[in-house]
Write an enzyme that holds these catalytic residues in place. Sequence first.
Site, PDB file in Angstrom:
ATOM      1  N   LEU A   1      10.816 -13.353   8.335  1.00 22.69           N
ATOM      2  CA  LEU A   1      12.046 -14.110   8.624  1.00 22.69           C
ATOM      3  C   LEU A   1      13.259 -13.196   8.571  1.00 22.69           C
ATOM      4  O   LEU A   1      14.169 -13.301   9.393  1.00 22.69           O
ATOM      5  CB  LEU A   1      12.227 -15.259   7.612  1.00 22.69           C
ATOM      6  CG  LEU A   1      11.272 -16.437   7.741  1.00 22.69           C
ATOM      7  CD1 LEU A   1      11.529 -17.443   6.619  1.00 22.69           C
ATOM      8  CD2 LEU A   1      11.427 -17.102   9.104  1.00 22.69           C
TER       9      LEU A   1
ATOM     10  N   ASN B   1       8.838  -9.830  16.466  1.00 22.98           N
ATOM     11  CA  ASN B   1      10.119  -9.098  16.457  1.00 22.98           C
ATOM     12  C   ASN B   1      10.653  -8.934  17.882  1.00 22.98           C
ATOM     13  O   ASN B   1      11.857  -9.038  18.104  1.00 22.98           O
ATOM     14  CB  ASN B   1       9.966  -7.741  15.766  1.00 22.98           C
ATOM     15  CG  ASN B   1      10.051  -7.873  14.253  1.00 22.98           C
ATOM     16  OD1 ASN B   1      11.122  -8.133  13.707  1.00 22.98           O
ATOM     17  ND2 ASN B   1       8.922  -7.735  13.575  1.00 22.98           N
TER      18      ASN B   1
ATOM     19  N   LEU C   1       4.249   8.661  17.607  1.00 22.18           N
ATOM     20  CA  LEU C   1       4.831   9.376  18.759  1.00 22.18           C
ATOM     21  C   LEU C   1       4.957  10.849  18.406  1.00 22.18           C
ATOM     22  O   LEU C   1       5.311  11.199  17.268  1.00 22.18           O
ATOM     23  CB  LEU C   1       6.194   8.759  19.094  1.00 22.18           C
ATOM     24  CG  LEU C   1       6.092   7.299  19.573  1.00 22.18           C
ATOM     25  CD1 LEU C   1       7.461   6.623  19.550  1.00 22.18           C
ATOM     26  CD2 LEU C   1       5.450   7.207  20.953  1.00 22.18           C
TER      27      LEU C   1
ATOM     28  N   GLU D   1      13.107  -9.812   8.933  1.00 24.36           N
ATOM     29  CA  GLU D   1      12.965  -8.824  10.021  1.00 24.36           C
ATOM     30  C   GLU D   1      13.595  -9.358  11.309  1.00 24.36           C
ATOM     31  O   GLU D   1      14.271  -8.625  12.028  1.00 24.36           O
ATOM     32  CB  GLU D   1      11.479  -8.534  10.285  1.00 24.36           C
ATOM     33  CG  GLU D   1      10.783  -7.788   9.176  1.00 24.36           C
ATOM     34  CD  GLU D   1       9.357  -7.399   9.567  1.00 24.36           C
ATOM     35  OE1 GLU D   1       9.124  -6.974  10.705  1.00 24.36           O
ATOM     36  OE2 GLU D   1       8.460  -7.532   8.712  1.00 24.36           O
TER      37      GLU D   1
ATOM     38  N   GLY E   1       4.129  -9.565  18.326  1.00 21.23           N
ATOM     39  CA  GLY E   1       5.420  -9.459  19.022  1.00 21.23           C
ATOM     40  C   GLY E   1       6.489 -10.436  18.573  1.00 21.23           C
ATOM     41  O   GLY E   1       7.390 -10.763  19.349  1.00 21.23           O
TER      42      GLY E   1
ATOM     43  N   HIS F   1      10.099  -1.635   9.467  1.00 21.03           N
ATOM     44  CA  HIS F   1       8.966  -1.531   8.544  1.00 21.03           C
ATOM     45  C   HIS F   1       9.090  -2.667   7.512  1.00 21.03           C
ATOM     46  O   HIS F   1      10.179  -2.913   6.998  1.00 21.03           O
ATOM     47  CB  HIS F   1       8.977  -0.167   7.852  1.00 21.03           C
ATOM     48  CG  HIS F   1       7.801   0.022   6.951  1.00 21.03           C
ATOM     49  ND1 HIS F   1       6.540   0.318   7.431  1.00 21.03           N
ATOM     50  CD2 HIS F   1       7.679  -0.099   5.604  1.00 21.03           C
ATOM     51  CE1 HIS F   1       5.693   0.375   6.408  1.00 21.03           C
ATOM     52  NE2 HIS F   1       6.361   0.131   5.302  1.00 21.03           N
TER      53      HIS F   1
HETATM   54  C1  GAR Z   1       6.078  -6.424  11.401  1.00 20.37           C
HETATM   55  O1  GAR Z   1       6.003  -6.964  10.110  1.00 20.37           O
HETATM   56  C2  GAR Z   1       6.562  -4.997  11.351  1.00 20.37           C
HETATM   57  O2  GAR Z   1       7.526  -4.766  10.356  1.00 20.37           O
HETATM   58  C3  GAR Z   1       5.284  -4.267  11.029  1.00 20.37           C
HETATM   59  O3  GAR Z   1       4.314  -4.904  11.838  1.00 20.37           O
HETATM   60  C4  GAR Z   1       4.680  -6.272  12.001  1.00 20.37           C
HETATM   61  C5  GAR Z   1       4.672  -6.607  13.476  1.00 20.37           C
HETATM   62  O4  GAR Z   1       4.882  -7.967  13.677  1.00 20.37           O
HETATM   63  N1  GAR Z   1       5.390  -2.876  11.294  1.00 20.37           N
HETATM   64  C6  GAR Z   1       4.764  -1.952  10.568  1.00 20.37           C
HETATM   65  O5  GAR Z   1       4.056  -2.211   9.632  1.00 20.37           O
HETATM   66  C7  GAR Z   1       5.042  -0.517  10.996  1.00 20.37           C
HETATM   67  N2  GAR Z   1       4.733   0.380   9.952  1.00 20.37           N
HETATM   68  P1  GAR Z   1       5.249  -8.535  15.115  1.00 20.37           P
HETATM   69  O6  GAR Z   1       4.252  -7.922  16.103  1.00 20.37           O
HETATM   70  O7  GAR Z   1       5.053 -10.023  14.997  1.00 20.37           O
HETATM   71  O8  GAR Z   1       6.665  -8.158  15.426  1.00 20.37           O
END
Ligand code: GAR
Length: 202
Positions: free
Chosen positions: A174, A14, A90, A176, A12, A106
Site C-alpha cells: 500500500l 506498482n 542490469l 509502495e 505489476g 524495494h
Molecule cells: C514489490 O513489492 C517490489 O517492491 C518488489 O517486488 C514486488 C513487485 O510487486 N521488488 C523487489 O523485491 C526487488 N528487490 P508488483 O509486481 O505487484 O509491483
Amino acid sequence: MLKIAVLVSGNGTNLQAIIDSIESGYLNCSIEMVISDREGIFGIERAKIKGIKTYVVDRKIYKNTLSSKILDLTLGKVDLIVLAGFLSILDKNFIECFRNKIINIHPSLIPAFCGPKMYGIKVHEKAVEYGVKYSGCTVHFVDEGTDTGAIIAQRVVPVYPEDTADILQQRVLLEEHKLLPEVIKLIAEKRIKVDGRKVIIL
Ligand code: GAR
C-alpha cells in the site's frame, strides 16, 4: 514530458499505481513502454489493457545479453527507467548509459533485508522472522551493486507480533503504491539533486 520505461517481472501492482497516477492527473509523464524479463506475467497484461507498448525480453533466451537488448529498446527513447518489481540484474554498461536515471522500489527499509536474492515475499519473511517493529519500502537509484544505490525516499510501516509475511507484504505494498508515483513526480519536476550518496529533495 518525462518519458519512462517500466520494467516488471510479476503482478505489476506498482506499474498499475503509476498508470493510475497518470490517469488521475497526479503524474505528468508518459509510459513509453513496459518491458518484462519473463513470459506470461500479469504486469504485461496491465500494460496491454491500456494500449501501452510491451516487450518481453525473456531472461531464459537472452541470458547475458538481456541488458543490451533492453538498452537497444530504451536508449534515446526514455528519460527514466523504473524497476517496478523487476528481478533481473542490469549490467554495468546499462547502468553507465542511464546513470542516475534508473530507480528501483524495494520492499524494506534499506539497508535492512536487501541485497542478492532478497526480493518479493522473502524480504517480508526475513523481517517477520527477525522480529523488527518497523519495516517499509525504499525507492533508490540503481548503481552497480544490488540495492546499494543512493536512497531517494522511504516509507515506514509498523510490524505486529501476529503478522505473517503475507500480511506485512500487503501493508508495505500500500505504501509502495504511493511512494513510487511520488518519486517519479519529484523527478519529473526536476526536484531531485544527487550529492554522492545523499539525495536532496528541492
Ligand atoms: C514489490 O513489492 C517490489 O517492491 C518488489 O517486488 C514486488 C513487485 O510487486 N521488488 C523487489 O523485491 C526487488 N528487490 P508488483 O509486481 O505487484 O509491483
